[in-house]
Motif scaffolding. Structure first.
Motif, short mmCIF file in Angstrom:
data_model
loop_
_atom_site.label_atom_id
_atom_site.label_comp_id
_atom_site.label_asym_id
_atom_site.label_seq_id
_atom_site.Cartn_x
_atom_site.Cartn_y
_atom_site.Cartn_z
N PRO A 1 7.34 -0.99 -110.92
CA PRO A 1 6.26 -0.30 -111.65
C PRO A 1 4.98 -1.11 -111.76
O PRO A 1 3.90 -0.54 -111.91
CB PRO A 1 6.88 -0.05 -113.03
N HIS A 2 5.10 -2.45 -111.68
CA HIS A 2 3.91 -3.29 -111.85
C HIS A 2 3.14 -3.49 -110.55
O HIS A 2 2.06 -4.07 -110.54
CB HIS A 2 4.31 -4.66 -112.41
N MET A 3 3.71 -3.01 -109.45
CA MET A 3 3.07 -3.17 -108.14
C MET A 3 2.41 -1.87 -107.71
O MET A 3 2.85 -0.78 -108.06
CB MET A 3 4.10 -3.56 -107.08
N VAL B 1 1.26 0.91 -104.71
CA VAL B 1 2.00 1.48 -103.58
C VAL B 1 2.03 0.49 -102.43
O VAL B 1 3.08 0.26 -101.81
CB VAL B 1 1.36 2.82 -103.14
N TYR B 2 0.88 -0.11 -102.14
CA TYR B 2 0.82 -1.10 -101.05
C TYR B 2 1.80 -2.26 -101.32
O TYR B 2 2.55 -2.68 -100.43
CB TYR B 2 -0.59 -1.64 -100.90
N GLY B 3 1.80 -2.74 -102.56
CA GLY B 3 2.69 -3.84 -102.91
C GLY B 3 4.15 -3.47 -102.77
O GLY B 3 4.97 -4.29 -102.31
N ASN B 4 4.51 -2.25 -103.15
CA ASN B 4 5.88 -1.79 -103.00
C ASN B 4 6.29 -1.72 -101.53
O ASN B 4 7.41 -2.10 -101.16
CB ASN B 4 6.06 -0.42 -103.65
N LEU B 5 5.38 -1.25 -100.69
CA LEU B 5 5.67 -1.17 -99.26
C LEU B 5 5.77 -2.55 -98.63
O LEU B 5 6.54 -2.77 -97.69
CB LEU B 5 4.59 -0.35 -98.55
N GLU B 6 4.99 -3.48 -99.14
CA GLU B 6 4.91 -4.81 -98.54
C GLU B 6 6.02 -5.75 -99.00
O GLU B 6 6.39 -6.69 -98.29
CB GLU B 6 3.55 -5.44 -98.88
N TYR B 7 6.59 -5.50 -100.16
CA TYR B 7 7.47 -6.47 -100.81
C TYR B 7 8.62 -6.92 -99.92
O TYR B 7 8.86 -8.11 -99.74
CB TYR B 7 8.01 -5.88 -102.11
N GLY B 8 9.36 -5.95 -99.38
CA GLY B 8 10.51 -6.30 -98.55
C GLY B 8 10.12 -7.05 -97.29
O GLY B 8 10.84 -7.96 -96.85
N LEU B 9 8.97 -6.69 -96.71
CA LEU B 9 8.52 -7.37 -95.50
C LEU B 9 8.15 -8.82 -95.79
O LEU B 9 8.44 -9.73 -95.00
CB LEU B 9 7.31 -6.64 -94.91
N LYS B 10 7.50 -9.06 -96.93
CA LYS B 10 7.16 -10.44 -97.30
C LYS B 10 8.41 -11.28 -97.50
O LYS B 10 8.47 -12.44 -97.07
CB LYS B 10 6.32 -10.44 -98.58
N ASN B 11 9.42 -10.69 -98.14
CA ASN B 11 10.67 -11.43 -98.37
C ASN B 11 11.36 -11.79 -97.06
O ASN B 11 12.08 -12.79 -96.99
CB ASN B 11 11.63 -10.59 -99.22
N ARG B 12 11.15 -10.97 -96.03
CA ARG B 12 11.77 -11.25 -94.73
C ARG B 12 10.91 -12.15 -93.86
O ARG B 12 11.25 -12.43 -92.71
CB ARG B 12 12.06 -9.94 -93.99
N HIS C 1 -3.47 2.03 -103.55
CA HIS C 1 -3.82 1.10 -104.64
C HIS C 1 -3.42 1.63 -106.02
O HIS C 1 -3.75 1.01 -107.03
CB HIS C 1 -5.33 0.79 -104.59
N ARG C 2 -2.70 2.74 -106.04
CA ARG C 2 -2.20 3.26 -107.32
C ARG C 2 -0.85 2.65 -107.67
O ARG C 2 -0.09 2.23 -106.81
CB ARG C 2 -2.06 4.78 -107.26
N LYS C 3 -0.55 2.63 -108.97
CA LYS C 3 0.77 2.23 -109.45
C LYS C 3 1.69 3.46 -109.46
O LYS C 3 1.22 4.61 -109.54
CB LYS C 3 0.67 1.65 -110.86
N PRO C 4 3.00 3.26 -109.39
CA PRO C 4 3.93 4.39 -109.39
C PRO C 4 3.74 5.37 -110.54
O PRO C 4 3.93 6.57 -110.38
CB PRO C 4 5.30 3.71 -109.45
#
Length: 349
Positions: A89-91, A93-104, A129-132
């Motif tokens: 919730p704090h990220m 849309v872009y951050g949510n999409l990016e999160y797993g890729l950054k971790n990998r 750039h919106r939040k969920p």
């Protein structure tokens, strides 16, 4: 993408409770296979076993020929989409999409390319750039799907992803998921208890009941030739009318001599029951209308056929207006529309 092969798979819980009982199933590369059945039938357990979130008690699960029973979920290269979206919730849309890729450890340039492509395909570009919390339910579900897509996994698993949406939005999202799956050529396994959702999405359907597979086939095959009375009742809205032949013989219904006399069941779809006289009917019976559901282009008539037969449902075109409740009508079904089942409730014709 991947081929998923499941052989003799069982899931046993403490107390020797078998949730899955010898599942054999192959999911072809690029197909959308839907697992459908009532609550508690084992469909979500099977999906979670494919993902590695549930251990397999017996049997094997293989991806492209490699058994993955002991492979950790993160190492199976499978993406799962849940019904509750599971967004941060704090990220944005872009951050949510990016999160797993950054971790990998995906390089930044490739992350940007993948996110841009997923956002374009899912029509999320205006919302990156919106939040969920600022998104609708359908938009949140698309973000959840996008998070799976950017990973470019070998297979997608969907666990009742539309159950939190209203009926109109579910219909729209079904079309979107089907379009997206075909565009990606993605091997996909989709779990739902909604047989309408299953029929409209699936390349092939798997109907499950009490931890077993009842029947596998295309939606049309399961609708036109259900192999068990369970499938006959479950597939179709409403399901097939089924009456024991012994009950029919003891009623006032008129039956063709070609029908079996003892021990089985006769089935006919609601749309195959005619209110008009037909030549050489397989079955003809008189009953009283107990209720009518006018659905616009068609109506459902609930007809009491007597104590032996009970209530039958007939689907007729248009808005049914003639006759008051408890009006008496005659229903007939042609021989080619009749489905016959033996005493074990398996198809015999």
């Amino acid at each position: 993408m991947a081929t998923i092969e499941i052989h003799s798979a069982q899931k046993r819980y403490p107390g020797n409770v078998l949730a899955l009982k010898g599942i054999d199933l192959t999911i072809q590369d690029g197909e959308l296979l839907v697992l459908v059945g009532p609550s508690g039938c084992g469909k979500s357990t099977l999906l979670r076993m494919i993902a590695g979130l549930e251990t397999i008690s017996d049997g094997t699960i293989a991806l492209d020929g490699k058994v993955v029973n002991d492979v950790e979920p993160a190492d199976r290269d499978i993406a799962m989409v849940f019904q509750n979206y599971a967004l941060y919730p704090h990220m944005s849309v872009y951050g949510n999409l990016e999160y797993g890729l950054k971790n990998r450890g995906t390089p930044r340039a490739e992350r940007e390319t993948r996110i841009a492509e997923a956002a374009r395909v899912l029509e999320l570009e205006p919302y990156l750039h919106r939040k969920p919390a600022a998104l609708s339910g359908g938009q949140r579900q698309r973000v959840a799907m996008g998070r799976a897509i950017v990973r470019k996994p070998r297979a997608f698993l969907f666990d009742e992803p539309l159950s939190n949406l209203d009926a109109k939005l579910r219909g729209h999202m079904r079309v979107e998921i089907r379009r997206l799956q075909k565009a990606l050529g993605a091997t996909s396994v989709y779990v739902t208890h909604d047989q309408l959702e299953a029929m409209t999405l699936a390349d092939r359907l798997v109907v499950m009941n009490a931890g077993r597979i009842e029947q596998v086939g295309t939606p049309y095959e399961l609708y036109a030739r259900p192999q068990t009375t369970f499938v006959a009742r479950f597939i179709g809205s409403p399901g097939m009318n089924l009456v024991a032949t012994d009950d029919l013989r003891g009623s006032s219904a008129l039956l063709s001599p070609a029908l079996p006399v003892r021990g089985g069941m006769i089935g006919f779809r609601p749309e195959d029951l005619s209110l008009q006289p037909i030549e050489n009917p397989a079955i003809s019976l008189t009953g009283r209308i107990e209720g009518v559901e006018v659905l616009g282009a068609e109506s459902l008539l609930y007809v009491n056929g007597g104590p032996q037969i009970g209530t039958l449902i007939a689907r007729v075109p248009g808005a049914y207006r003639s006759g008051a409740p408890l009006a008496e009508i005659t229903l007939s079904a042609p021989m080619e529309a009749v489905h016959l089942y033996d005493a074990t409730e398996r198809r015999i014709n």
